[in-house]
Write a protein that holds these residues in place. Structure first.
Motif, PDB file in Angstrom:
ATOM      1  N   TYR A 162      43.595  27.639  38.241  1.00  0.00           N
ATOM      2  CA  TYR A 162      44.722  26.842  37.771  1.00  0.00           C
ATOM      3  C   TYR A 162      44.797  25.491  38.488  1.00  0.00           C
ATOM      4  CZ  TYR A 162      49.339  25.069  36.944  1.00  0.00           C
ATOM      5  OH  TYR A 162      50.383  24.244  36.606  1.00  0.00           O
ATOM      6  N   GLU A 163      44.589  25.495  39.784  1.00  0.00           N
ATOM      7  CA  GLU A 163      44.700  24.255  40.545  1.00  0.00           C
ATOM      8  C   GLU A 163      43.624  23.244  40.172  1.00  0.00           C
ATOM      9  OE1 GLU A 163      47.086  23.107  42.577  1.00  0.00           O
ATOM     10  OE2 GLU A 163      48.157  24.895  41.937  1.00  0.00           O
ATOM     11  N   VAL A 211      41.134  44.137  44.797  1.00  0.00           N
ATOM     12  CA  VAL A 211      40.888  43.595  43.453  1.00  0.00           C
ATOM     13  C   VAL A 211      42.057  42.716  43.011  1.00  0.00           C
ATOM     14  CG1 VAL A 211      40.660  44.225  41.016  1.00  0.00           C
ATOM     15  CG2 VAL A 211      39.305  45.401  42.735  1.00  0.00           C
ATOM     16  N   ILE A 212      43.276  43.165  43.274  1.00  0.00           N
ATOM     17  CA  ILE A 212      44.453  42.372  42.907  1.00  0.00           C
ATOM     18  C   ILE A 212      44.454  41.045  43.661  1.00  0.00           C
ATOM     19  CG2 ILE A 212      46.978  42.280  43.002  1.00  0.00           C
ATOM     20  CD1 ILE A 212      45.877  44.105  40.813  1.00  0.00           C
ATOM     21  N   ALA A 213      44.173  41.075  44.965  1.00  0.00           N
ATOM     22  CA  ALA A 213      44.137  39.841  45.760  1.00  0.00           C
ATOM     23  C   ALA A 213      43.023  38.920  45.274  1.00  0.00           C
ATOM     24  CB  ALA A 213      43.958  40.168  47.244  1.00  0.00           C
ATOM     25  N   LEU A 214      41.883  39.493  44.920  1.00  0.00           N
ATOM     26  CA  LEU A 214      40.760  38.687  44.426  1.00  0.00           C
ATOM     27  C   LEU A 214      41.116  38.007  43.105  1.00  0.00           C
ATOM     28  CD1 LEU A 214      37.736  37.948  44.860  1.00  0.00           C
ATOM     29  CD2 LEU A 214      37.219  39.890  43.381  1.00  0.00           C
ATOM     30  N   VAL A 215      41.684  38.744  42.188  1.00  0.00           N
ATOM     31  CA  VAL A 215      42.049  38.185  40.880  1.00  0.00           C
ATOM     32  C   VAL A 215      43.110  37.096  41.040  1.00  0.00           C
ATOM     33  CG1 VAL A 215      43.192  38.746  38.695  1.00  0.00           C
ATOM     34  CG2 VAL A 215      41.386  40.219  39.564  1.00  0.00           C
ATOM     35  N   GLY A 224      50.904  29.953  34.925  1.00  0.00           N
ATOM     36  CA  GLY A 224      51.877  31.023  35.043  1.00  0.00           C
ATOM     37  C   GLY A 224      51.269  32.393  35.228  1.00  0.00           C
ATOM     38  N   TRP A 225      49.961  32.449  35.416  1.00  0.00           N
ATOM     39  CA  TRP A 225      49.277  33.726  35.515  1.00  0.00           C
ATOM     40  C   TRP A 225      49.159  34.192  36.953  1.00  0.00           C
ATOM     41  CZ3 TRP A 225      44.495  36.434  36.179  1.00  0.00           C
ATOM     42  CH2 TRP A 225      44.334  37.488  35.312  1.00  0.00           C
ATOM     43  N   GLY A 226      49.168  33.266  37.880  1.00  0.00           N
ATOM     44  CA  GLY A 226      48.953  33.604  39.274  1.00  0.00           C
ATOM     45  C   GLY A 226      50.242  33.744  40.059  1.00  0.00           C
ATOM     46  N   LEU A 227      50.165  34.517  41.112  1.00  0.00           N
ATOM     47  CA  LEU A 227      51.306  34.746  41.986  1.00  0.00           C
ATOM     48  C   LEU A 227      51.592  33.530  42.859  1.00  0.00           C
ATOM     49  CD1 LEU A 227      53.309  36.816  43.269  1.00  0.00           C
ATOM     50  CD2 LEU A 227      51.486  37.364  44.863  1.00  0.00           C
ATOM     51  N   VAL A 228      50.564  32.811  43.245  1.00  0.00           N
ATOM     52  CA  VAL A 228      50.712  31.711  44.190  1.00  0.00           C
ATOM     53  C   VAL A 228      51.593  30.603  43.613  1.00  0.00           C
ATOM     54  CG1 VAL A 228      49.433  29.947  45.457  1.00  0.00           C
ATOM     55  CG2 VAL A 228      48.526  32.240  45.294  1.00  0.00           C
TER      56      VAL A 228
END
Length: 67
Positions: free
Chosen positions: A22-23, A10-14, A30-34
């Motif tokens: 965002y892209e 679920v974390i990876a999906l979100v 600023g919400w995503g880890l990537v």
């Protein structure tokens, strides 16, 4: 163990969806880890897609485990 795999999926999906949103739209800044990983600078779409693939792989692994 099954619940841990589901949680990580679920974390990876979100995170993957947030990165793609965002892209393509500019929302969720600023919400995503990537976006925070410097070594993915310029390759954020690939990182987000990789997170989505990882999420589906984790869900498949969860389904294949016995209860």
């Amino acid at each position: 163990m099954k619940q841990v795999l589901e949680f990580l999926g679920v974390i990876a999906l979100v995170q993957g969806v947030a990165g793609l949103v965002y892209e393509f739209t500019g929302w969720l800044r600023g919400w995503g880890l990537v976006q925070r990983l410097d070594f993915l600078d310029g390759r954020e779409i690939y990182g987000s897609v990789a997170l989505l693939v990882l999420a589906f792989a984790l869900f498949a692994a969860t389904e294949s485990r016995k209860p």
